[in-house]
Write a protein that holds these residues in place. Structure first.
Motif: not given
Length: 205
Positions: A81-105
């Motif tokens: 369960a913790r691993k799934r949660k960690l994977d989910e948070l890492e995906k959200q973090h990755s998606d957030g970074k991509q959105r930030k990069a796109a907005l900056q661009q």
């Protein structure tokens, strides 16, 4: 002495999970209500609430057998369960970074051509001048609009309609005055005075 501070909800949840992990056993609610206060310091009144919150978060399994509910949780499940949660948070973090990069661009792209250059300043002044000219011409157009043949014709039609309406009411007033003279023998001047009708009252040519 200061009063001892009670456990927070998260502390109670952690301690209750310890009961399952340490014993690796299956319990009914009544068993947990006995064990939790004695071994983990969880108040009896909050045991059911804490246990239900763990079930809702899928950290504790619950199965109804007959008329009783049985609860259990094993370390392996918690780890997954913790691993799934960690994977989910890492995906959200990755998606957030991509959105930030796109907005900056997008911001950088939007800034292109908007630098405070001499050419841009000249174009802005020209645009402002054209806006002022447009406002001035619109004001002039509104001023001479009353000379527009269509507007004049519309005014004439409105005047004709108003004149006809006034003369209809004049007819009505004269008809009432005639009736009053026949009925009561009143003079014109007396009727005019009684009803506020001006002496010069007449049709409009």
């Amino acid at each position: 002495m200061s009063k001892k501070k009670g456990l927070s909800l998260e502390e109670k949840r952690t301690r209750m999970m310890e009961i399952f992990f340490e014993t690796k056993d299956v319990f009914q609610l009544k068993d947990i209500e006995k064990i939790a206060p004695k071994t983990k310091g969880i108040t009896p009144m909050s045991v059911k609430e804490v246990l239900q919150s763990l079930v809702d978060d899928n950290m504790v399994d619950c199965e109804r057998v007959g008329t009783s509910n049985y609860y259990w949780a094993f370390p392996s499940k918690a780890l997954h369960a913790r691993k799934r949660k960690l994977d989910e948070l890492e995906k959200q973090h990755s998606d957030g970074k991509q959105r930030k990069a796109a907005l900056q661009q997008a911001v950088e792209k939007a800034r292109e051509g908007r630098q405070d250059t001499e050419e841009r300043a000249t174009l802005q002044k020209e645009l402002q001048s054209l806006r002022e000219q447009r406002a001035h011409l619109k004001a002039e157009l509104d001023k001479y609009r009353e000379c527009d043949p269509e507007v004049v014709e519309e005014i004439r039609k409105s005047n004709k309609t108003a004149k006809e309406a006034v003369n209809r009411w004049t007819d009505n007033v004269f008809a009432i005055k005639s009736w009053a003279k026949r009925k009561f023998g009143f003079e014109d001047s007396r009727i005019n005075k009684a009803f506020g009708v001006p002496e010069e009252f007449d049709y409009i040519d």
